[in-house]
Write a protein that holds these residues in place. Structure first.
Motif, PDB file in Angstrom:
ATOM      1  N   GLY A 133       0.831  -1.198   0.000  1.00  0.00           N
ATOM      2  CA  GLY A 133       0.000   0.000   0.000  1.00  0.00           C
ATOM      3  C   GLY A 133       0.864   1.244   0.000  1.00  0.00           C
ATOM      4  N   PRO A 134       0.259   2.420  -0.122  1.00  0.00           N
ATOM      5  CA  PRO A 134       1.036   3.658  -0.154  1.00  0.00           C
ATOM      6  C   PRO A 134       1.907   3.878   1.081  1.00  0.00           C
ATOM      7  CG  PRO A 134      -1.200   4.043  -0.920  1.00  0.00           C
ATOM      8  CD  PRO A 134      -1.173   2.652  -0.383  1.00  0.00           C
ATOM      9  N   ASP A 135       1.385   3.575   2.258  1.00  0.00           N
ATOM     10  CA  ASP A 135       2.161   3.809   3.482  1.00  0.00           C
ATOM     11  C   ASP A 135       3.371   2.883   3.562  1.00  0.00           C
ATOM     12  OD1 ASP A 135       0.415   5.799   4.257  1.00  0.00           O
ATOM     13  OD2 ASP A 135      -0.807   4.463   5.517  1.00  0.00           O
ATOM     14  N   GLY A 136       3.178   1.612   3.246  1.00  0.00           N
ATOM     15  CA  GLY A 136       4.299   0.674   3.266  1.00  0.00           C
ATOM     16  C   GLY A 136       5.344   1.024   2.229  1.00  0.00           C
ATOM     17  N   LEU A 137       4.895   1.498   1.081  1.00  0.00           N
ATOM     18  CA  LEU A 137       5.833   1.911   0.043  1.00  0.00           C
ATOM     19  C   LEU A 137       6.664   3.102   0.512  1.00  0.00           C
ATOM     20  CD1 LEU A 137       6.882   1.726  -2.907  1.00  0.00           C
ATOM     21  CD2 LEU A 137       5.020   3.291  -3.530  1.00  0.00           C
ATOM     22  N   ARG A 138       6.025   4.081   1.118  1.00  0.00           N
ATOM     23  CA  ARG A 138       6.751   5.280   1.576  1.00  0.00           C
ATOM     24  C   ARG A 138       7.897   4.916   2.505  1.00  0.00           C
ATOM     25  NH1 ARG A 138       1.434   7.245   2.327  1.00  0.00           N
ATOM     26  NH2 ARG A 138       0.838   8.751   0.693  1.00  0.00           N
ATOM     27  N   ARG A 139       7.680   3.936   3.341  1.00  0.00           N
ATOM     28  CA  ARG A 139       8.710   3.558   4.309  1.00  0.00           C
ATOM     29  C   ARG A 139       9.940   2.944   3.646  1.00  0.00           C
ATOM     30  NH1 ARG A 139       4.014   2.263   7.472  1.00  0.00           N
ATOM     31  NH2 ARG A 139       4.017   0.085   6.747  1.00  0.00           N
ATOM     32  N   LYS A 140       9.803   2.506   2.396  1.00  0.00           N
ATOM     33  CA  LYS A 140      10.913   1.854   1.707  1.00  0.00           C
ATOM     34  C   LYS A 140      11.613   2.756   0.696  1.00  0.00           C
ATOM     35  CE  LYS A 140       9.146  -2.884   2.137  1.00  0.00           C
ATOM     36  NZ  LYS A 140      10.362  -3.501   2.712  1.00  0.00           N
ATOM     37  N   LEU A 141      11.063   3.925   0.433  1.00  0.00           N
ATOM     38  CA  LEU A 141      11.602   4.788  -0.614  1.00  0.00           C
ATOM     39  C   LEU A 141      12.984   5.326  -0.260  1.00  0.00           C
ATOM     40  CD1 LEU A 141       8.415   6.849  -1.557  1.00  0.00           C
ATOM     41  CD2 LEU A 141       9.403   4.901  -2.793  1.00  0.00           C
ATOM     42  N   LYS A 142      13.802   5.456  -1.287  1.00  0.00           N
ATOM     43  CA  LYS A 142      15.136   6.040  -1.126  1.00  0.00           C
ATOM     44  C   LYS A 142      15.207   7.451  -1.717  1.00  0.00           C
ATOM     45  CE  LYS A 142      16.862   2.010   0.292  1.00  0.00           C
ATOM     46  NZ  LYS A 142      15.698   1.152   0.066  1.00  0.00           N
ATOM     47  N   LYS A 143      14.343   7.731  -2.684  1.00  0.00           N
ATOM     48  CA  LYS A 143      14.340   9.019  -3.367  1.00  0.00           C
ATOM     49  C   LYS A 143      12.892   9.445  -3.582  1.00  0.00           C
ATOM     50  CE  LYS A 143      17.328   9.739  -6.645  1.00  0.00           C
ATOM     51  NZ  LYS A 143      18.067   9.607  -7.936  1.00  0.00           N
ATOM     52  N   SER A 144      12.699  10.449  -4.445  1.00  0.00           N
ATOM     53  CA  SER A 144      11.363  10.957  -4.727  1.00  0.00           C
ATOM     54  C   SER A 144      11.221  11.231  -6.219  1.00  0.00           C
ATOM     55  CB  SER A 144      11.108  12.247  -3.942  1.00  0.00           C
ATOM     56  OG  SER A 144       9.911  12.867  -4.356  1.00  0.00           O
ATOM     57  N   LEU A 145       9.982  11.212  -6.687  1.00  0.00           N
ATOM     58  CA  LEU A 145       9.701  11.597  -8.070  1.00  0.00           C
ATOM     59  C   LEU A 145       9.618  13.111  -8.228  1.00  0.00           C
ATOM     60  CD1 LEU A 145       7.106   8.842  -9.096  1.00  0.00           C
ATOM     61  CD2 LEU A 145       9.556   8.945  -9.609  1.00  0.00           C
ATOM     62  N   ASN A 146       9.800  13.829  -7.138  1.00  0.00           N
ATOM     63  CA  ASN A 146       9.979  15.297  -7.166  1.00  0.00           C
ATOM     64  C   ASN A 146       8.885  16.046  -7.912  1.00  0.00           C
ATOM     65  OD1 ASN A 146      12.277  15.304  -5.631  1.00  0.00           O
ATOM     66  ND2 ASN A 146      13.695  15.355  -7.361  1.00  0.00           N
ATOM     67  N   GLY A 147       7.662  15.634  -7.699  1.00  0.00           N
ATOM     68  CA  GLY A 147       6.555  16.365  -8.298  1.00  0.00           C
ATOM     69  C   GLY A 147       6.378  16.142  -9.788  1.00  0.00           C
ATOM     70  N   LEU A 148       7.003  15.095 -10.337  1.00  0.00           N
ATOM     71  CA  LEU A 148       6.803  14.760 -11.747  1.00  0.00           C
ATOM     72  C   LEU A 148       5.302  14.612 -12.002  1.00  0.00           C
ATOM     73  CD1 LEU A 148       8.603  13.932 -14.267  1.00  0.00           C
ATOM     74  CD2 LEU A 148       8.076  11.572 -13.625  1.00  0.00           C
ATOM     75  N   ARG A 149       4.810  15.274 -13.029  1.00  0.00           N
ATOM     76  CA  ARG A 149       3.374  15.279 -13.312  1.00  0.00           C
ATOM     77  C   ARG A 149       3.028  14.072 -14.197  1.00  0.00           C
ATOM     78  NH1 ARG A 149       0.577  19.638 -11.992  1.00  0.00           N
ATOM     79  NH2 ARG A 149      -0.863  19.460 -13.758  1.00  0.00           N
ATOM     80  N   ILE A 150       2.123  13.233 -13.687  1.00  0.00           N
ATOM     81  CA  ILE A 150       1.886  11.918 -14.282  1.00  0.00           C
ATOM     82  C   ILE A 150       0.425  11.741 -14.668  1.00  0.00           C
ATOM     83  CG2 ILE A 150       2.078   9.426 -13.925  1.00  0.00           C
ATOM     84  CD1 ILE A 150       4.102  10.080 -11.647  1.00  0.00           C
TER      85      ILE A 150
END
Length: 303
Positions: free
Chosen positions: A134-151
């Motif tokens: 889920g989104p919360d579990g994913l956040r805990r594993k992230l190393k970087k960010s998509l920096n507001g990339l518009r998708i």
């Protein structure tokens, strides 16, 4: 976390190679576990049903039987929309029709194949990631960010249709929606992306018409590309190799045949999540895409 059987199907070992590559390295980086199926066959894709619908059902049920009988597992994960759709359709038809189940079992015995008993469920990669993390579990594993990339998140038409073969969807909060799917939106937002309001997220890309009527396919893809650009998207995120290839090829064809140039880039959602996990573009197969997004990703500070 549960281990699943991995069904790559035909496309991921061919034109969808970057999706196959990025799926494997993303799953590993997230600490999830999947085992590739042995001796799997084509799911029947879009063509076999024109020979006989039951043949397509049998081909998919054979794969489900391999998961249960040869692998001893009860869940198969298919990243490809066509494969996911056909396996789910076989799962639904054999569960709801005793005659269909009897036919596929008779065919299996005649072919000396594993016999499907109706004890395997099919998940799309999106569903598996949402179920396990889920989104919360994913956040805990992230190393970087998509920096507001518009998708602009593009799901295609086979991820949600026909609705009756997806009884687990449309169950309220926490479930996927067949009318307005959001699992890809949820995961990419958790990774730092900005989801634009993309009205054609489940519109057809014309994949089935590519060989018989290329102009129609190009026009359908142009509808998607232009809608994404009008919504302010930098990239279109895909979760189907057929849709992804169609968007890339017809974006090129629109320019070479009709002089219409598009600027939005096309990336698999697994490639985008992989970047947020700190994986290199090369490991994710981004350099293998037709759509060259590397300059954009550098300019946005994603790589």
């Amino acid at each position: 976390m549960a281990k699943v059987a991995y069904y790559p199907g035909c496309a991921l070992e061919g034109s969808g190679g970057p999706y196959h590559k990025s799926t494997r390295v993303l799953v590993q980086s997230l600490g999830l576990e999947m085992e590739e199926m042995p001796d799997y066959n084509c799911c029947g894709a879009m063509e076999v049903k024109n020979v006989h619908p039951m043949l397509q059902t049998y081909l998919s049920s054979r794969n489900l039987a391999i998961v249960a009988e040869r692998m001893g597992m009860d869940t198969v994960m298919a990243p490809c929309n066509g494969c996911y759709h056909n396996l789910k359709k076989a799962e639904y038809e054999t569960t709801t029709s005793g005659e269909t189940m009897q036919t596929v079992q008779d065919l299996a015995r005649k072919a000396e194949d594993p016999v499907y008993a109706g004890d395997v469920r099919t998940l799309h990669l999106l569903e598996w990631l949402m179920e396990e993390l889920g989104p919360d579990g994913l956040r805990r594993k992230l190393k970087k960010s998509l920096n507001g990339l518009r998708i602009a998140n593009y799901y295609g038409c086979m991820y949600t249709r026909p609705r009756q073969i997806f009884p687990e969807k449309d169950r309220g909060p926490g479930s996927e929606s067949t009318y307005r799917p959001h699992f890809m939106d949820d995961l990419l937002a958790a990774a730092g992306g900005v989801n634009v309001d993309f009205p054609l997220k489940t519109a057809c890309c014309g994949g089935a018409h590519t060989l018989s009527d290329a102009d129609t396919s190009t026009q359908l893809v142009l509808n998607l590309l232009q809608a994404a650009e009008a919504a302010g998207a930098d990239v279109i995120a895909t979760e189907c190799p057929t849709c992804h290839s169609g968007l890339e090829m017809h974006q090129v064809r629109a320019e070479t045949e009709f002089g219409i140039t598009g600027h939005v880039k096309i990336l698999y959602f697994t490639q985008l999540l992989g970047l947020a996990m700190g994986l290199s573009p090369r490991k994710l197969g981004i350099h293998e895409n037709v759509s060259d997004s590397l300059d954009l990703l550098r300019a946005k500070g994603v790589i």
